[in-house]
Design an enzyme around this catalytic site. Structure first.
Site, PDB file in Angstrom:
ATOM      1  CG  HIS A   1       8.985   7.336   2.152  1.00 55.97           C
ATOM      2  ND1 HIS A   1       8.688   8.422   1.356  1.00 55.97           N
ATOM      3  CD2 HIS A   1       7.788   6.741   2.407  1.00 55.97           C
ATOM      4  CE1 HIS A   1       7.382   8.478   1.147  1.00 55.97           C
ATOM      5  NE2 HIS A   1       6.809   7.477   1.776  1.00 55.97           N
TER       6      HIS A   1
ATOM      7  CG  ASP B   1       3.234   9.458   1.153  1.00 57.07           C
ATOM      8  OD1 ASP B   1       4.043   8.762   1.762  1.00 57.07           O
ATOM      9  OD2 ASP B   1       2.861   9.204  -0.009  1.00 57.07           O
TER      10      ASP B   1
ATOM     11  CG  HIS C   1       0.692   9.762  -4.051  1.00 55.65           C
ATOM     12  ND1 HIS C   1       1.010   8.638  -4.771  1.00 55.65           N
ATOM     13  CD2 HIS C   1       1.418   9.682  -2.913  1.00 55.65           C
ATOM     14  CE1 HIS C   1       1.889   7.892  -4.107  1.00 55.65           C
ATOM     15  NE2 HIS C   1       2.139   8.516  -2.968  1.00 55.65           N
TER      16      HIS C   1
ATOM     17  CD  GLU D   1      10.937   1.841 -10.979  1.00 56.51           C
ATOM     18  OE1 GLU D   1      11.199   0.699 -10.560  1.00 56.51           O
ATOM     19  OE2 GLU D   1       9.827   2.155 -11.458  1.00 56.51           O
TER      20      GLU D   1
ATOM     21  CD  GLU E   1       6.966   4.590  -0.682  1.00 59.20           C
ATOM     22  OE1 GLU E   1       6.081   3.714  -0.728  1.00 59.20           O
ATOM     23  OE2 GLU E   1       6.761   5.782  -1.029  1.00 59.20           O
ATOM     24  CD  GLU E   2       5.902   8.635  -2.506  1.00 59.48           C
ATOM     25  OE1 GLU E   2       5.303   7.892  -3.311  1.00 59.48           O
ATOM     26  OE2 GLU E   2       5.388   9.048  -1.459  1.00 59.48           O
TER      27      GLU E   2
ATOM     28  CG  ASP F   1      11.233   9.186  -1.693  1.00 59.56           C
ATOM     29  OD1 ASP F   1      11.003   8.629  -0.600  1.00 59.56           O
ATOM     30  OD2 ASP F   1      10.942   8.674  -2.792  1.00 59.56           O
TER      31      ASP F   1
END
Length: 447
Positions: free
Chosen positions: A89, A123, A419, A157, A154-155, A91
């Site tokens: 992903h 990530d 994160h 909705e 992905e991170e 994003d």
């Protein structure tokens, strides 16, 4: 091509791979609502171009009702060759200043430990460049049929699950390679075989019609914030295990962590003890965990001498593979509704019921991947779980019944800090993962 030949070839490609990673880190592709859309769209365009240049000539944005578009492409392999779907992903999570970054999150920074720092470094922009490096190692002509799906939400909705359900024919394959994971420690290969699911809800506790003077009414009138605090403590027992009746738990069989290793990875403060019982691996991958991830009450800055009439919390509970997310969420809601102190009114709003996932480990694709990892890293490959959740996996399995899954990547648990502040990646881990993916596709093509 021998494993040594693959290593030499990939090593020669690494300057370009790292240049790509640094370019992509500099784009703040935060997909969360309220953030500027332009960087995410710019990230999507740059990613699309890079994958077209790497061999996916037909790669394109796919139409979705809302949100940022997924990228899809396909390269036909030799007749009868296996079909492999690559996932990553583009994003990233926000990188707010209060997290405590020691370098600019949007400036890729190589520090003394050799790692590259920046939001998305692990990530999952490392996953993107792992796929790119693999494609370049094959000069854009892989020995199997490849399908590419790169997600843009992905991170937050995700809009990809609905897209997969609407277009299952695009995802039918023999093997999914999900490059959005990592080893526990750099250089120590593991296959991720289990992901916990995630159920969540918002609980609102009310005790009064309106605020009251804490001196005049305190001592008899119940404070909603205090009632909420007491309710939250019922979610765990004295050891720190989840105390919600009916929630599934079990043991973990596979790689483990020592308590000292875990303390170091988590940067725990001196004197603070671990919670829960069983091995560390049990607690992380085979038993549920529960946290209050958000609280709504009066801030200290806005506080005054009043008793609060309402207080709310968002509760997230990670659930284990094999459990039913709807039943686990229902058990959590029932617990909250039945444990309110002092007759406080409790309203629970369910938010999410994301399923856990267990990887099938008895197929030829998994066996080939495990051998490829061992060869790329030069040591035997173990199995580990992940406390994170990827609800998309069950949707992909439903679209391609019988397909196998490989979950791996350069995001090591020990140091990557995904994160969180100072997210980073080890370039040598990216290199080894590219080698592993090249060896995997080669093995698949050879049958």
């Amino acid at each position: 091509m021998s494993a040594d030949d693959v290593r030499s070839q990939v090593q020669a490609l690494m300057p370009g791979v790292i240049a790509d990673l640094e370019e992509l880190i500099a784009i703040p592709s935060i997909s969360f609502p309220g953030y500027d859309q332009e960087p995410v769209l710019a990230m999507a365009e740059r990613t699309l171009k890079k994958f077209r240049d790497a061999g996916f000539a037909d790669a394109r944005f796919m139409d979705v009702p809302s949100g940022y578009p997924p990228i899809y492409g396909e390269i036909a392999g030799p007749e009868g060759a296996p079909v492999v779907v690559l996932y990553a992903h583009y994003d990233v999570q926000p990188a707010i200043e209060s997290q405590g970054w020691t370098s600019d999150p949007w400036t890729p920074t190589r520090k003394a430990d050799g790692r590259i720092y920046g939001r998305g470094a692990s990530d999952d922009k490392s996953g993107l460049v792992t796929h790119l490096g693999m494609m370049r190692a094959f000069d854009g002509r892989p020995p199997v049929t490849l399908r590419l799906i790169l997600e843009g939400m992905e991170e937050t909705e995700s809009n990809l699950e609905a897209f997969v359900e609407a277009h299952p024919e695009l995802f039918r394959c023999d093997l999914f390679v999900i490059c959005d994971m990592g080893n526990i420690r750099v250089g120590d290969p593991v296959m991720t075989t289990a992901l916990r699911g995630d159920v969540s809800c918002i609980v609102k506790v009310s005790t009064l019609e309106h605020p009251l003077h804490s001196g005049v009414f305190g001592g008899a009138a119940p404070d909603a914030t205090m009632a909420l605090a007491r309710l939250l403590t019922t979610l765990q027992d004295d050891a720190g295990d989840v105390a919600v009746e009916g929630v599934t738990a079990g043991p973990w069989e596979g790689a483990d962590l020592s308590e000292d290793d875990f303390r170091a990875m988590a940067d725990m403060l001196p004197g603070v003890g671990l919670i829960g019982t069983g091995t560390v691996a049990d607690r992380l991958w085979a038993k549920p965990s529960i946290n209050a991830i958000g609280l709504d009450t009066t801030s200290i800055a806005d506080s005054s001498n009043v008793i609060h009439p309402t207080a709310s919390a968002k509760i997230s509970m990670r659930i284990v593979p094999g459990s039913d997310p709807k039943k686990e969420l229902a058990a959590l809601v029932a617990h909250l509704e039945s444990h309110a102190p002092w007759g406080a009114r409790v309203e629970v709003t369910p938010m999410k019921a994301a399923p856990p996932y267990r990887v099938r480990t008895d197929g030829p694709g998994y066996a080939a991947a495990r051998e490829a990892m061992a060869e790329a890293f030069g040591r035997p490959c173990d199995e580990a779980g992940s406390g994170g959740s990827i609800p998309l996996l069950q949707t992909l399995e439903d679209a391609a019944p019988g397909a196998e899954f490989v979950l791996w990547g350069p995001e090591d648990t020990a140091q990557a800090r995904i994160h969180a502040s100072d997210e980073s990646v080890d370039p040598e881990e990216i290199e080894r993962m590219i080698v592993a993916q090249v060896l995997l596709l080669t093995r698949l093509a050879q049958g």
